[in-house]
Scaffold this motif. Structure first.
Motif, mmCIF file in Angstrom:
data_model
loop_
_atom_site.group_PDB
_atom_site.id
_atom_site.type_symbol
_atom_site.label_atom_id
_atom_site.label_comp_id
_atom_site.label_asym_id
_atom_site.label_seq_id
_atom_site.Cartn_x
_atom_site.Cartn_y
_atom_site.Cartn_z
ATOM 1 N N PHE A 1 36.894 35.760 42.776
ATOM 2 C CA PHE A 1 35.637 36.240 43.339
ATOM 3 C C PHE A 1 35.135 37.451 42.567
ATOM 4 C CE2 PHE A 1 33.170 38.841 46.286
ATOM 5 C CZ PHE A 1 32.243 37.914 46.729
ATOM 6 N N ARG A 2 36.029 38.333 42.195
ATOM 7 C CA ARG A 2 35.635 39.535 41.461
ATOM 8 C C ARG A 2 35.115 39.180 40.073
ATOM 9 N NH1 ARG A 2 39.909 41.949 42.288
ATOM 10 N NH2 ARG A 2 41.016 41.643 40.314
ATOM 11 N N THR B 1 39.100 42.441 47.046
ATOM 12 C CA THR B 1 38.534 41.138 46.675
ATOM 13 C C THR B 1 39.499 40.367 45.777
ATOM 14 O OG1 THR B 1 37.413 42.214 44.815
ATOM 15 C CG2 THR B 1 36.164 41.914 46.847
ATOM 16 N N TRP C 1 37.063 48.128 45.889
ATOM 17 C CA TRP C 1 36.501 46.777 45.726
ATOM 18 C C TRP C 1 37.492 45.862 45.021
ATOM 19 C CZ3 TRP C 1 32.667 43.452 46.882
ATOM 20 C CH2 TRP C 1 32.402 42.413 46.006
ATOM 21 N N ASN C 2 38.118 46.353 43.956
ATOM 22 C CA ASN C 2 39.098 45.534 43.233
ATOM 23 C C ASN C 2 40.316 45.225 44.088
ATOM 24 O OD1 ASN C 2 37.478 45.541 40.953
ATOM 25 N ND2 ASN C 2 38.479 47.353 40.075
#
Length: 372
Positions: A208-209, A204, A200-201
């Motif tokens: 946004f994160r 994105t 995920w990191n």
């Protein structure tokens, strides 16, 4: 086209189209991948406990995940079995006197119906004797049509009932498959949560994160507040029911109160499932003092819940009770009862988006003060 107004309109339309596309994507994702979404939510919820076992007690992450999930599943199954056992015990306790009461109730109803039918039959005979022969035939035809219509409606009702039962039975294998898939997905998500977080990191952007990272925290805090508010309401309702039944001299008040506490969780139905049929039963049986007492007790419980619910929910939602009532009313006007059920969750989403700064980010994007 280079003016600031055209640029802002274009950004607004782009944001609107993106939002509609996101909602459609979310709808279709939930429709086809609901078990995996539920599994992801459960995995996210149990991460603090898994990390505690993994870091402090040095358990392998797979073993820690399995232990927590088995413990959670056992707790849920135990609660369900406890509710079922208490419901069965309550039904058995109440059912000891039910046959005698039902027999008296049926006798009373049959006597009343017989009296009404006798009077109606005498009036009908008098009226038929006063009719001409042609009217007799037309009346017989009308009664035949009514009988045929009732038979058709009864057949249609039975067909629809068996159709619903067949549909429910046919969906059982799919439901069991979904439960098994969700359980397996929950284990793998929980076990490999750190890897999923790293992916995920990587995928994105930073802005946004950072913004999206605030949303789960806000959701957890808001939902915890809602659960506390509902638990408080159920506790107050149960206490009122227990005291009221004790004053009315009802036996087995604790079992009845526990069953009432369980059904009180059902949105917009609640304890009426118990008190309304019970009051009607006592009314037809001729026990008018108990009927009045049950009606008064039910009114007190409902009014207390209606008065306290907006205030308690609003304090945990972080919004004024008037806005919460407006949301409930608007949901009822748009979607009926479903709208009233969904409106608190929609308010949670709106409040979460506002608290996490998503609305401010969207306004900045429209005004051209930031770049997404």
């Amino acid at each position: 086209m280079n003016s600031p107004l055209y640029s802002r309109v274009f950004r607004f339309l782009l944001l609107l189209v993106s939002l509609i596309g996101f909602l459609y994507a979310g709808f279709f994702t939930w429709r086809y991948l609901a078990p995996f979404i539920i599994a992801l939510f459960i995995s996210w919820s149990v991460q603090p406990f898994v990390n505690l076992l993994h870091v402090r007690f040095h358990l392998p992450r797979s073993l820690a995940s399995l232990f927590i999930l088995v413990l959670l599943g056992s707790l849920i199954v135990s609660l369900i079995l406890l509710v079922i056992v208490e419901a069965i015990n309550g039904i058995q306790i109440i059912g000891k006197d039910i046959p005698i009461k039902v027999e008296k109730l049926v006798s009373h109803v049959i006597e009343q119906l017989a009296s009404i039918l006798i009077q109606a039959t005498r009036g009908l005979e008098t009226w038929l004797n006063s009719l001409e022969l042609s009217n007799h035939f037309s009346l017989e035809d009308t009664l035949s049509l009514i009988q045929i219509k009732i038979s058709e409606l009864s057949s249609a009702f039975i067909d629809s009932l068996f159709g619903a039962l067949s549909t429910g039975l046919a969906s059982l294998p799919m439901s069991m498959t979904s439960i098994i898939v969700a359980a397996l997905a929950t284990f793998f998500f929980t076990k490999d949560w750190d890897k999923l977080h790293s992916v995920w990191n990587t995928l994105t952007p930073d802005f946004f994160r950072d913004t999206a990272g605030l949303i789960p925290k806000q959701v957890k805090e808001t939902m915890a507040g809602v659960v506390k508010a509902q638990a408080t309401l159920v506790l107050i309702s149960s206490l009122l029911i227990w005291v009221g039944l004790s004053i009315l001299g009802i036996e087995h008040t604790l079992s009845i109160t526990m069953v009432a506490a369980v059904v009180d969780v059902i949105p917009y139905i609640g304890t009426g499932v118990i008190f309304i049929p019970w009051a009607l039963f006592e009314f037809f049986q001729g026990n008018f003092p108990l009927t009045i007492g049950l009606c008064i007790l039910y009114m007190i419980v409902v009014l207390t819940r209606q008065v306290l619910e907006p205030k308690l929910l609003a304090s945990h939602f972080g919004v004024h009770p008037v806005f919460l009532l407006m949301g409930l009313f608007l949901g009822f006007q748009l979607l009926g009862v479903y709208g009233m059920v969904l409106s608190p969750f929609i308010i949670v989403c709106i409040k979460t988006l506002h608290s996490s700064g998503v609305f401010h980010l969207a306004i900045d994007f429209i005004m051209g003060r930031t770049r997404i």
